[in-house]
Design a protein around this motif. Sequence first.
Motif, short mmCIF file in Angstrom:
data_model
loop_
_atom_site.label_atom_id
_atom_site.label_comp_id
_atom_site.label_asym_id
_atom_site.label_seq_id
_atom_site.Cartn_x
_atom_site.Cartn_y
_atom_site.Cartn_z
N GLN A 75 0.82 -1.22 0.00
CA GLN A 75 0.00 0.00 0.00
C GLN A 75 0.85 1.26 0.00
OE1 GLN A 75 -3.25 0.12 2.76
NE2 GLN A 75 -3.94 -1.92 2.22
N ALA A 76 2.10 1.17 0.44
CA ALA A 76 2.99 2.33 0.43
C ALA A 76 3.51 2.64 -0.98
CB ALA A 76 4.18 2.10 1.37
N LYS A 77 3.30 1.72 -1.91
CA LYS A 77 3.66 1.90 -3.32
C LYS A 77 5.15 2.19 -3.53
CE LYS A 77 -0.94 3.57 -4.53
NZ LYS A 77 -1.50 3.85 -3.21
N HIS A 78 6.01 1.47 -2.81
CA HIS A 78 7.45 1.68 -2.95
C HIS A 78 7.97 1.25 -4.32
CE1 HIS A 78 7.63 1.67 1.64
NE2 HIS A 78 7.90 2.89 1.23
N LEU A 79 7.43 0.20 -4.90
CA LEU A 79 7.89 -0.24 -6.23
C LEU A 79 7.68 0.87 -7.25
CD1 LEU A 79 9.02 -2.77 -7.77
CD2 LEU A 79 6.67 -3.19 -8.46
N LYS A 80 6.52 1.49 -7.20
CA LYS A 80 6.21 2.61 -8.11
C LYS A 80 7.23 3.73 -7.93
CE LYS A 80 2.48 5.91 -9.13
NZ LYS A 80 3.24 7.14 -8.99
N GLU A 81 7.55 4.01 -6.69
CA GLU A 81 8.51 5.08 -6.38
C GLU A 81 9.92 4.70 -6.82
OE1 GLU A 81 10.55 7.03 -2.40
OE2 GLU A 81 8.63 6.00 -2.21
N TYR A 82 10.38 3.51 -6.45
CA TYR A 82 11.77 3.11 -6.73
C TYR A 82 12.04 2.96 -8.22
CZ TYR A 82 11.98 1.90 -1.72
OH TYR A 82 11.94 1.93 -0.36
N LEU A 83 11.06 2.48 -8.97
CA LEU A 83 11.26 2.27 -10.41
C LEU A 83 10.70 3.41 -11.25
CD1 LEU A 83 10.60 -1.57 -10.72
CD2 LEU A 83 12.78 -0.36 -10.54
N ASP A 84 10.21 4.44 -10.57
CA ASP A 84 9.67 5.63 -11.25
C ASP A 84 8.57 5.26 -12.24
OD1 ASP A 84 9.55 8.39 -11.53
OD2 ASP A 84 10.93 8.40 -13.23
N LEU A 85 7.63 4.41 -11.79
CA LEU A 85 6.49 4.04 -12.63
C LEU A 85 5.50 5.19 -12.62
CD1 LEU A 85 5.95 0.38 -11.32
CD2 LEU A 85 7.44 1.16 -13.19
N GLU A 86 4.93 5.50 -13.76
CA GLU A 86 4.03 6.65 -13.86
C GLU A 86 2.72 6.45 -13.11
OE1 GLU A 86 3.27 8.23 -17.76
OE2 GLU A 86 5.31 7.76 -18.39
N ASP A 87 2.15 5.25 -13.21
CA ASP A 87 0.81 5.03 -12.68
C ASP A 87 0.73 3.66 -12.02
OD1 ASP A 87 -1.81 5.65 -12.12
OD2 ASP A 87 -2.51 5.55 -14.20
N VAL A 88 -0.36 3.40 -11.34
CA VAL A 88 -0.59 2.10 -10.72
C VAL A 88 -1.50 1.26 -11.62
CG1 VAL A 88 -0.29 2.94 -8.37
CG2 VAL A 88 -2.55 3.03 -9.41
N ASN A 89 -1.55 -0.03 -11.33
CA ASN A 89 -2.42 -0.98 -12.04
C ASN A 89 -2.11 -1.06 -13.54
OD1 ASN A 89 -3.69 -1.52 -9.58
ND2 ASN A 89 -5.26 0.00 -9.94
N ARG A 90 -0.85 -0.81 -13.91
CA ARG A 90 -0.39 -0.91 -15.29
C ARG A 90 0.97 -1.58 -15.32
NH1 ARG A 90 0.24 4.40 -18.58
NH2 ARG A 90 1.38 3.04 -19.97
N VAL A 91 1.21 -2.40 -16.32
CA VAL A 91 2.51 -3.05 -16.47
C VAL A 91 3.43 -2.14 -17.28
CG1 VAL A 91 3.72 -5.05 -17.44
CG2 VAL A 91 1.48 -5.36 -16.36
N TYR A 92 4.63 -1.93 -16.77
CA TYR A 92 5.64 -1.11 -17.45
C TYR A 92 6.87 -1.95 -17.75
CZ TYR A 92 3.03 3.03 -16.09
OH TYR A 92 2.04 3.98 -15.95
N ASN A 93 7.47 -1.71 -18.90
CA ASN A 93 8.75 -2.32 -19.22
C ASN A 93 9.83 -1.44 -18.60
OD1 ASN A 93 11.19 -2.40 -21.54
ND2 ASN A 93 10.41 -4.34 -20.79
#
Length: 123
Positions: free
Chosen positions: A48-66
Motif C-alpha cells: 500500500q505504500a507503493k514503494h515499487l512505483k517510487e523506486y522504479l519511477d512508474l508513472e501510474d498504478v495498475n499498469r505493467v511497465y517495461n
Amino acid sequence: MVPAISSGAGPHVVFVTGKGGVGKTTVSILLGTLLSRVGETLVISLDQAKHLKEYLDLEDVNRVYNVRGGLYAMQFDTGRDIDRLSSEYMMLMKRIMPGLKVLNLDKTVEIVKTRRALRRRCT
C-alpha cells in the motif's frame, strides 16, 4: 533458488514476504533483475505504500511497465481496490437488507448466516 528457476522449466512465481521495512521491495527488484536475464520477468507489488512505483519511477498504478530489457513491473493500488470492494459489498448489503441502518459486523454476519440457513431449508 535462482538455479532451479533458471532451468527454464516453464513459468515460475516467487513471493517475497516479511514484516514492513525489511527490504522486500529492494530484494524483489534485485531478484527480478537477475531473473530477467534468464527470461521475461514481471515484478508485482501489493504494498500500500507503493514503494515499487517510487523506486522504479512508474508513472501510474495498475499498469505493467517495461523497466528495461526483459524486466517488467506493476504496482497494484490495493487501497483503492479495498475501498471499491468495500463499497460494492456495502451496496449489496443495502440491497439485500434495505432496512439496515447501522452496520454491526457481528449482527450482520449472523443475519446472513440465518438467511442462508432459511433458504436452504426452503429449497
